[in-house]
Design an enzyme around this catalytic site. Structure first.
Site, PDB file in Angstrom:
ATOM      1  N   MET A  81      -8.326  -6.624 -10.988  1.00 55.90           N
ATOM      2  CA  MET A  81      -8.956  -7.156  -9.779  1.00 55.90           C
ATOM      3  C   MET A  81     -10.365  -7.693 -10.077  1.00 55.90           C
ATOM      4  O   MET A  81     -10.905  -7.509 -11.148  1.00 55.90           O
ATOM      5  CB  MET A  81      -9.024  -6.060  -8.717  1.00 55.90           C
ATOM      6  CG  MET A  81      -7.680  -5.430  -8.394  1.00 55.90           C
ATOM      7  SD  MET A  81      -7.732  -4.075  -7.192  1.00 55.90           S
ATOM      8  CE  MET A  81      -7.888  -5.008  -5.658  1.00 55.90           C
ATOM      9  N   ASP A 240      -4.278  -3.979  -8.844  1.00 57.65           N
ATOM     10  CA  ASP A 240      -3.740  -2.809  -9.531  1.00 57.65           C
ATOM     11  C   ASP A 240      -4.170  -1.488  -8.891  1.00 57.65           C
ATOM     12  O   ASP A 240      -3.389  -0.533  -8.858  1.00 57.65           O
ATOM     13  CB  ASP A 240      -4.085  -2.836 -11.019  1.00 57.65           C
ATOM     14  CG  ASP A 240      -5.574  -2.979 -11.317  1.00 57.65           C
ATOM     15  OD1 ASP A 240      -6.395  -2.959 -10.378  1.00 57.65           O
ATOM     16  OD2 ASP A 240      -5.917  -3.121 -12.510  1.00 57.65           O
TER      17      ASP A 240
END
Length: 499
Positions: A81, A240
């Site tokens: 991210m 994630d």
């Protein structure tokens, strides 16, 4: 039999995993790719490496598992991210992706905070303004690479770039959007105000949708490169961190988990943002619609363990042997205390200058005392995060995943430091991939809803807290906090020396 193809696009490589329509793991394949670290705080990866890893792992998996391309019901990704991948109108990457850990955009962070208070910023997007996030990184591209910025039509997160290569569609999901510093968590829309304060246009950010949304099908070109069937549905997927929350069963209010990797976080599921007055924790959109996924992160958990093993155990003994040595020392490590701030600290201090320290050493102190002190320092720091959240919601149980979850010694410390039972689950090694698979299964209709994860994992061990140790670690936490505050000036002095 239909299969779900889940990709976990991480920092070190891409892991592709095939799950059956019942949610059982059939096979997996991992393809690594490099990172480039330079200029002290810069970190990049080539998006073309991501794509090659996805193509190679997909082909390898289909061949080794003997699964026909037409039997793939859906492709679903989780991914690293907070990155910034500028792309042109055709979705082609214009430069290497700037990773989440890259800190080059400090001037852009400062420029933002000249226009809005940190508290107001936090109230809009649920995060502090920081060079770690996409918004500030895109500002840096504008300020330092104008020829690249002039061609930029969108900025994409890692998994969204792969989804674009698969489908031709530029989109993101709410969880990744909430990690950009540009998303309003109060309205679940891009924040036109924050984006305008950054001197950017909202059109540079892709459409944001629920994670379990089918955004398109695999194109003919992508089918040739990956070995998938053209038209195979592709889900939006999730960042994630939030995908891992799905994979551990943290899909409804009242559940919490700890992921213990190089860094470590405590996260939970709530219906409304947790607004911490000291802005010590962060809020993300959950992959489960209607929920949020607040977290608090310590910077060096597993990294402290690794440093401990390399520097205090010259024989490079296995962690199980280190556990045995630490277990022989009584709780409290015979008065030795460790501050696990080996690379600065995020929650609760948000101080990049903080550093690790042993306190309480004397001539009778042993290596074993120091080993236990390192483990306790990490556990107590995580207990601090849990208690920040407890001011807002109850936490009566914590699921632990990641490498450190294998240590019974550490699980006991964590249960004592967090004052609640700690449990491990059967899918702990693949929680992020499992989360991506559940998202995909919901998106294509193989799974009714996210509660299916309850049938796909099981608790395999529970560690109860020891009341005496709970009291001891509560007292030790107060001493660690006093020690940190006492060393703040020392940290600043050491930082100025290194500059």
């Amino acid at each position: 039999m239909k299969y779900i193809l889940a990709h976990d696009l991480g920092t070190s490589g891409n892991k592709a995993t095939l799950y059956t329509q019942e949610g059982a793991q059939k096979a997996s394949a991992t393809v690594a790719y490099p990172s480039r670290f330079f200029n002290g705080t810069w970190a990049e990866q080539d998006p073309e490496d991501w794509w090659r890893a996805v193509c190679d792992s997909t082909r390898k998996l289909l061949a080794e598992a003997d699964v026909a391309p037409g039997d793939i019901a859906v492709v679903s990704l989780s991914g690293q991210m907070m990155g910034c991948t500028p792309v042109d109108a055709q979705g082609r990457a214009l430069r290497p992706s700037i990773l989440y850990c890259d800190q080059r955009a400090t001037a852009q962070e400062a420029a933002l905070l000249e226009k809005i208070s940190l508290r107001e910023f936090y109230g809009i997007c649920g995060h502090r303004a920081s060079a770690s996030y996409t918004l500030e990184k895109l500002m840096w591209v504008r300020d330092n690479e104008p020829e690249i910025f002039a061609k930029t039509r969108k900025t994409l997160c890692a998994k969204d770039y792969i989804n674009c290569r698969l489908t031709g569609v530029m989109a993101t999901d709410f969880s990744d959007a909430s990690g950009t510093n540009a998303f309003d968590l109060n309205t679940f829309t891009w924040s036109e105000r924050l984006i305008a304060l950054a001197g950017l246009d909202v059109s540079l950010f892709p459409k944001a949708v629920d994670s379990a949304t089918l955004i398109g099908g695999v194109t003919a070109e992508a089918a040739r490169e990956t070995g998938l069937a053209a038209g195979t549905p592709v889900a939006a997927g999730g960042g994630d961190g939030s995908a891992a929350g799905v994979g551990v069963g943290c899909v409804r209010p009242g559940s919490a988990y700890n992921c213990l990797g190089s860094s470590s976080w405590v996260a939970l599921t709530v219906e409304k943002p947790i607004v911490d007055e000291q802005m010590r924790t962060m809020n993300w959109a959950h992959c489960v619609p209607g929920y949020l996924h607040p977290s608090g992160t310590m910077q060096t958990a597993g990294s402290s363990f690794k440093w401990m093993a390399e520097q205090l155990c010259a024989s490079k003994m296995p962690y199980s042997a280190i556990d045995d040595l630490a277990a022989a020392v009584p709780p409290g490590a015979n008065g030795v205390m460790f501050l696990p701030y080996m690379l600065g600290e995020r929650t609760p201090w948000w101080n990049p200058e903080a550093r690790g320290a042993f306190i309480g050493l004397n001539l009778a102190s042993t290596r074993e005392d120091m080993l236990r002190a390192v483990l306790e320092g990490v556990a107590i720091s995580l207990g601090t995060i849990a208690d920040i959240f407890r001011a807002h919601v109850p936490i009566d149980r914590l699921t632990i995943i990641g490498g450190g979850s294998q240590s019974a010694v550490f699980r006991q410390m964590l249960a004592d430091a967090c004052a609640c039972p700690v449990q491990t689950i059967t899918s702990k090694a693949d929680a992020t991939s499992m989360g991506a698979a559940v998202i995909g299964g919901v998106a294509c209709g193989l799974f009714k809803d996210f509660s299916v994860v309850d049938q796909l994992m099981a608790v395999d061990a529970t560690t109860a807290p020891d009341a005496a140790n709970v009291a001891l670690y509560h007292s030790r936490r107060a001493l660690m906090e006093r020690a940190y505050h006492g060393l703040v000036g020392v940290y600043a002095g050491l930082a100025s020396e290194s500059n």
